[in-house]
Design a protein around this motif. Structure first.
Motif, mmCIF file in Angstrom:
data_model
loop_
_atom_site.group_PDB
_atom_site.id
_atom_site.type_symbol
_atom_site.label_atom_id
_atom_site.label_comp_id
_atom_site.label_asym_id
_atom_site.label_seq_id
_atom_site.Cartn_x
_atom_site.Cartn_y
_atom_site.Cartn_z
ATOM 1 N N SER A 1 51.293 70.907 9.078
ATOM 2 C CA SER A 1 51.836 69.648 8.552
ATOM 3 C C SER A 1 51.033 68.452 9.020
ATOM 4 O O SER A 1 50.998 67.423 8.356
ATOM 5 N N THR B 1 57.251 69.258 -1.009
ATOM 6 C CA THR B 1 58.134 69.028 0.131
ATOM 7 C C THR B 1 59.456 69.711 -0.125
ATOM 8 O O THR B 1 59.947 69.732 -1.248
ATOM 9 N N VAL C 1 51.557 67.536 -2.785
ATOM 10 C CA VAL C 1 52.182 68.209 -1.650
ATOM 11 C C VAL C 1 53.604 68.548 -2.022
ATOM 12 O O VAL C 1 54.343 67.684 -2.485
ATOM 13 N N GLY D 1 59.237 72.408 8.031
ATOM 14 C CA GLY D 1 58.352 71.260 8.153
ATOM 15 C C GLY D 1 57.142 71.502 9.027
ATOM 16 O O GLY D 1 56.388 70.571 9.322
ATOM 17 N N GLU E 1 52.752 72.729 5.409
ATOM 18 C CA GLU E 1 52.897 72.086 4.110
ATOM 19 C C GLU E 1 52.167 72.900 3.057
ATOM 20 O O GLU E 1 51.116 73.485 3.303
ATOM 21 N N LYS E 2 52.772 72.954 1.882
ATOM 22 C CA LYS E 2 52.237 73.689 0.743
ATOM 23 C C LYS E 2 51.506 72.702 -0.157
ATOM 24 O O LYS E 2 52.097 71.734 -0.627
ATOM 25 N N VAL F 1 57.487 76.256 5.776
ATOM 26 C CA VAL F 1 57.530 75.075 4.908
ATOM 27 C C VAL F 1 58.886 74.401 5.011
ATOM 28 O O VAL F 1 58.992 73.177 5.148
ATOM 29 N N VAL G 1 47.526 68.074 6.818
ATOM 30 C CA VAL G 1 47.555 67.745 5.397
ATOM 31 C C VAL G 1 47.051 66.339 5.134
ATOM 32 O O VAL G 1 46.317 66.093 4.194
#
Length: 391
Positions: free
Chosen positions: A317, A330, A328, A296, A299-300, A293, A320
């Motif tokens: 990423s 970041t 999201v 990059g 993505e969570k 994460v 998403v």
């Protein structure tokens, strides 16, 4: 309740248990250092103990992950006392690590330091100064490097009597609020701290560093009142071109990173699902996901379609944008280019090659990928942008 007569200084266990359960253990740095702990970073000479101590200091002050992996829930001020390195040596290390994390100098305002000012833990005046400073700034951690110098030249580290007074002071300092972490060498056998056996009786969190033949370092975190962590492997990466240094964490032994990326797809998975699929501990998978994460790559996502509103899933990423996420998370990537002094960010480049040649190679690679899959490649635009930047 005070007991009568000669028992006045004792307590009843029944009274203690009647007070209810104490608060849960809290981490200063997740799985590495507990709050209000006496900790030690130990290892043989030149294994990188001072680099790790400074890495922990930067993480605690800024709230960024230590080693790119371990969370700091409540960042705050740090006092770093060094009696082996001067101000110029510290400037070089702090500058390289800050640039490696793309940190502005202002973000380190509460990282207080003293370099070769003669602090001695067997001197009453210095003990009072350090204790007063920790209270005044409400330090989250006091970092001492190294104990061999700070104990004072007249204190024999092999003497239980003489070192006992120094170690008792560390407990007094810890009681004021901060975690107290010192650097120390190991003895000839390589597993225990050099000097009196009392040193092994006082620590509550111990970070054991061992150099590996491939140039990496193995870190084992042990704790008195919490589970020991799995072995962690990291590298101290120096980049002469950008004057940066990063401590980069690798998965120990097995390539969990590759396994996790292989499982991820556009639908997304929870950490528990990934752990089950790759047959690894959930905390290990969470460490890898945290790093991805930050970089990059992953993505969570909270509340992806088909999931409960609070479900946390992980996606590539590029996937998403296609799953229509409700939120999201970041994270400011610690891997972004280092900040150049007095100028904008610059990607390190291979100055031995012509920029036009580099661009042609990148565009050719984009066309090869697109042709292979019979459609525009997901990487095509990124590669084209990189090529334009190279020009």
């Amino acid at each position: 309740m005070n007991l009568p007569g000669p028992l006045w200084w004792l307590e009843r266990t029944s009274d203690l248990l009647g007070e209810g359960e104490p608060p849960p253990l809290r981490w200063l740095v997740d799985r590495l250092l507990l709050e209000q702990t006496i900790g030690v970073v130990q290892g043989k000479p030149k294994v990188g103990k001072s680099w790790l101590l400074l890495e922990l200091g930067l993480a605690i002050v800024t709230g960024e992950h230590a080693l790119g992996r371990f969370k700091v829930a409540e960042p705050g001020p740090v006092i770093l006392v060094m009696e082996e390195s001067g101000r110029e040596a510290y400037w070089r290390r702090a500058d390289r690590l800050a640039r490696g994390r793309a940190l502005e100098a202002g973000s380190l305002r509460e990282l207080y330091f003293a370099a070769n000012v003669g602090v001695r833990l067997n001197d009453a005046a210095w003990k009072e100064r350090l204790l007063d400073a920790a209270k005044a700034c409400e330090a989250r951690a006091v970092l001492l490097d190294p104990l061999a110098r700070l104990k004072g030249g007249t204190t024999d580290e092999n003497s239980q009597l003489e070192m006992g007074a120094v170690l008792d002071y560390l407990r007094e300092l810890r009681q004021a609020g901060p975690s107290v972490v010192y650097v120390h060498h190991v003895g000839h056998e390589g597993t225990r701290q050099r000097g009196t056996s009392d040193l092994e009786a006082y620590w509550e969190s111990k970070l054991e560093l061992t150099a590996k033949q491939d140039g990496s370092t193995e870190l084992r975190a042990r704790h008195r009142e919490a589970a020991d962590s799995e072995p962690i492997v990291y590298r101290v990466l120096h980049d002469a071109a950008t004057s940066t240094t990063r401590l980069s964490c690798d998965a120990a032994g097995r390539d969990y990173r590759t396994d996790v990326l292989r499982v991820l797809n556009a639908d997304g998975h929870t950490a528990a699902e990934i752990a089950k699929e790759v047959r690894a501990r959930r905390e290990t998978v969470e460490d890898v996901l945290d790093t991805l994460v930050v970089e990059g790559i992953v993505e969570k996502v909270v509340g992806a379609p088909g999931r409960s509103p609070k479900a946390v899933t992980f996606h590539s990423s590029r996937a998403v944008g296609r799953v229509g996420t409700s939120e999201v998370e970041t994270t400011s990537p610690g891997t972004r280019p280092a900040l150049e002094k007095g100028g904008p960010d610059e990607w390190p480049s291979d100055s031995s090659r012509d920029p036009d040649e580099c661009q042609d190679d990148l565009l050719a690679e984009a066309e090869r990928i697109a042709a292979k899959y019979g459609r525009p490649s997901a990487l095509d635009e990124d590669i084209r942008q990189a090529a334009e930047h190279a020009r």
